[in-house]
Design a protein around this motif. Structure first.
Motif, PDB file in Angstrom:
ATOM      1  N   MET A 188       8.977 -29.176 -18.511  1.00 53.01           N
ATOM      2  CA  MET A 188       8.345 -29.950 -17.427  1.00 53.01           C
ATOM      3  C   MET A 188       8.897 -29.480 -16.093  1.00 53.01           C
ATOM      4  N   ASP A 189       8.013 -29.125 -15.152  1.00 57.41           N
ATOM      5  CA  ASP A 189       8.403 -28.648 -13.843  1.00 57.41           C
ATOM      6  C   ASP A 189       7.710 -29.467 -12.768  1.00 57.41           C
ATOM      7  N   ALA A 190       8.292 -29.455 -11.564  1.00 52.99           N
ATOM      8  CA  ALA A 190       7.653 -30.087 -10.412  1.00 52.99           C
ATOM      9  C   ALA A 190       7.646 -29.101  -9.260  1.00 52.99           C
ATOM     10  N   ILE A 191       6.525 -29.001  -8.551  1.00 51.05           N
ATOM     11  CA  ILE A 191       6.395 -28.101  -7.433  1.00 51.05           C
ATOM     12  C   ILE A 191       6.075 -28.932  -6.208  1.00 51.05           C
ATOM     13  N   GLY A 192       6.901 -28.757  -5.146  1.00 52.38           N
ATOM     14  CA  GLY A 192       6.690 -29.539  -3.938  1.00 52.38           C
ATOM     15  C   GLY A 192       7.894 -30.418  -3.666  1.00 52.38           C
ATOM     16  N   PRO A 193       8.360 -30.465  -2.410  1.00 45.98           N
ATOM     17  CA  PRO A 193       9.593 -31.179  -2.069  1.00 45.98           C
ATOM     18  C   PRO A 193       9.547 -32.678  -2.296  1.00 45.98           C
ATOM     19  N   GLU A 194       8.352 -33.270  -2.314  1.00 47.78           N
ATOM     20  CA  GLU A 194       8.251 -34.725  -2.411  1.00 47.78           C
ATOM     21  C   GLU A 194       8.057 -35.232  -3.839  1.00 47.78           C
ATOM     22  N   ASP A 199       8.927 -36.094  -7.667  1.00 49.40           N
ATOM     23  CA  ASP A 199      10.037 -36.451  -8.554  1.00 49.40           C
ATOM     24  C   ASP A 199       9.551 -36.345 -10.001  1.00 49.40           C
ATOM     25  N   GLN A 200      10.209 -35.526 -10.791  1.00 50.76           N
ATOM     26  CA  GLN A 200       9.727 -35.257 -12.145  1.00 50.76           C
ATOM     27  C   GLN A 200       9.645 -36.511 -13.005  1.00 50.76           C
ATOM     28  N   GLU A 201      10.689 -37.317 -12.968  1.00 58.38           N
ATOM     29  CA  GLU A 201      10.696 -38.507 -13.819  1.00 58.38           C
ATOM     30  C   GLU A 201       9.616 -39.498 -13.400  1.00 58.38           C
ATOM     31  N   GLU A 210       7.448 -30.922 -21.865  1.00 65.19           N
ATOM     32  CA  GLU A 210       7.727 -29.520 -21.603  1.00 65.19           C
ATOM     33  C   GLU A 210       6.474 -28.701 -21.290  1.00 65.19           C
ATOM     34  N   ASN A 211       5.307 -29.295 -21.520  1.00 63.66           N
ATOM     35  CA  ASN A 211       4.056 -28.585 -21.251  1.00 63.66           C
ATOM     36  C   ASN A 211       3.411 -28.989 -19.930  1.00 63.66           C
ATOM     37  N   MET A 212       4.104 -29.818 -19.145  1.00 60.92           N
ATOM     38  CA  MET A 212       3.530 -30.302 -17.892  1.00 60.92           C
ATOM     39  C   MET A 212       4.202 -29.681 -16.678  1.00 60.92           C
ATOM     40  N   ILE A 213       3.394 -29.336 -15.693  1.00 61.78           N
ATOM     41  CA  ILE A 213       3.854 -28.896 -14.380  1.00 61.78           C
ATOM     42  C   ILE A 213       3.207 -29.830 -13.360  1.00 61.78           C
ATOM     43  N   PHE A 214       3.989 -30.384 -12.455  1.00 61.52           N
ATOM     44  CA  PHE A 214       3.461 -31.302 -11.456  1.00 61.52           C
ATOM     45  C   PHE A 214       3.318 -30.593 -10.116  1.00 61.52           C
TER      46      PHE A 214
END
Length: 371
Positions: free
Chosen positions: A1-7, A9-11, A51-55
């Protein structure tokens, strides 16, 4: 699981997807690695494994990474809002111009010149706040508008291509074939509908929205309002085409638009002006959060949580020469100190005071006595 962008929050994003929390709709999108599709947080499809998600913060960021829009949750119907909102006046101004079609005929250099910044700086701002380049944002806008027209209107595919900003039918077909592995006509469900005149679309917005109050203010300033419907004649001088646009509330979170235009190429600009006039891009939760910190505004915001600004139909660049967005414009310089904490929603603070019948000068007196 990943997050793209400063704002992002993954959780928080994962929790919103798991619970299909409508409060996060439009604030981010979920890219699913195993399917190559990106979805809204409220998508009814089975929730992917973490693990298959990107935000990502925007649909453009998802498409720039090679993901295609989900056909079930239809990202083009999400409220127009992202995690970047209120963080950059330059980005807000650029998006308003892109939405009106600035990159359909022009290039990024010309757009940057209109904004008074360098082309490289504009690209950096877009990547920092939106996770995608200006050209990618413009392409996603065309695709999502085309998808909305395919689903909601009775336009032919050639007319959809023209109305959504594609330079040619061939380019339109090639783009959809590359994104969805099918021609655009395959996305239209059911049989072709018989046209009853005009283009009908449903534009999303975030609730609450004081629709009746806004119509009253629009009427008071001279706009044409009849039976709960706002009506405006279009002109070649202002809109690039003659015609008429009608707007009314279609239900919670939806504005029904019917546009009759002589030249379909002006439709993106007309829709951009409708969104601005009815303040459809407002994030009422963010406005309430930031303004409620002022004890004088807190009860006013609680009493009118859906208050919106009546936007001007003709505002070429969305931000004035002073670089201040309409949402943050402060007409009374004497309130500068008190209103510093209201940013970037100072115009909403003034609007709440006036709606409650409070003279802003009384607030200034209170501030002086407190000091």
């Amino acid at each position: 699981m990943d997050a793209i962008g400063p704002e992002l929050d993954q959780e928080a994003c994962q929790r919103a997807v798991r619970t299909r929390d409508a409060r996060f709709d439009g604030r981010f999108f979920t890219c699913v690695k195993t399917t190559g599709i990106y979805c809204r947080p409220v998508c009814p499809a089975r929730t992917p494994r973490p693990e298959n998600m990107i935000f990502v913060p925007t649909a453009a960021a998802a498409e720039a990474r090679g993901f295609r829009a989900c056909l079930r949750c239809r990202p083009e119907t999400a409220p127009e809002m992202g995690a970047w909102k209120g963080t950059s006046n330059t980005v807000s101004r650029a998006l308003a111009l892109i939405e009106a079609g600035a990159l359909d005929a022009g290039d990024v250099d010309a757009l940057a010149a209109r904004l008074g910044v360098g082309e490289r700086h504009l690209r950096r701002l877009f990547h920092a706040h939106l996770g995608a380049a200006p050209v990618s944002v413009a392409q996603t806008r065309r695709v999502l508008l085309a998808k909305a027209l395919i689903h909601d209107s009775d336009l032919s595919m050639a007319e959809v291509a023209l109305a959504s900003g594609f330079g040619s039918v061939r380019r339109f077909n090639e783009t959809f074939q590359a994104l969805y592995a099918r021609p655009p006509s395959a996305l239209r469900r059911g049989r072709e509908r018989v046209s009853d005149g005009g283009v009908r679309l449903s534009l999303p917005y975030r609730e609450p929205h004081d629709w009746d109050g806004l119509l009253a203010r629009l009427s008071a300033r001279g706009d044409r309002v009849e039976g709960g419907r706002w009506i405006r004649e279009l002109t070649v001088a202002v809109d690039g085409s003659g015609g008429e646009v009608r707007v009314e509330r279609a239900g919670p979170g939806r504005a029904a638009v019917r546009a009759e235009v002589e030249d379909l190429r002006v439709l993106p600009g007309v829709l951009a002006r409708v969104r601005r006039t009815f303040d459809l891009g407002c994030d009422p939760a963010a406005v309430a959060r930031d303004l409620s910190g002022d004890p004088a505004l807190a009860p006013l915001v609680a009493a009118r949580p859906g208050l919106r600004l009546a936007g001007d139909w003709v505002v070429p660049d969305q931000v004035g020469d002073d670089g201040i967005a309409p949402s943050d414009r402060l007409e009374l310089s004497e309130l500068e100190g008190r209103a510093r904490a209201w940013r970037p929603w100072r115009a909403y603070g003034l609007a709440h005071l006036r709606a409650a019948g409070i003279d802003p000068r009384d607030l200034m007196e209170e501030t002086r006595h407190a000091a």
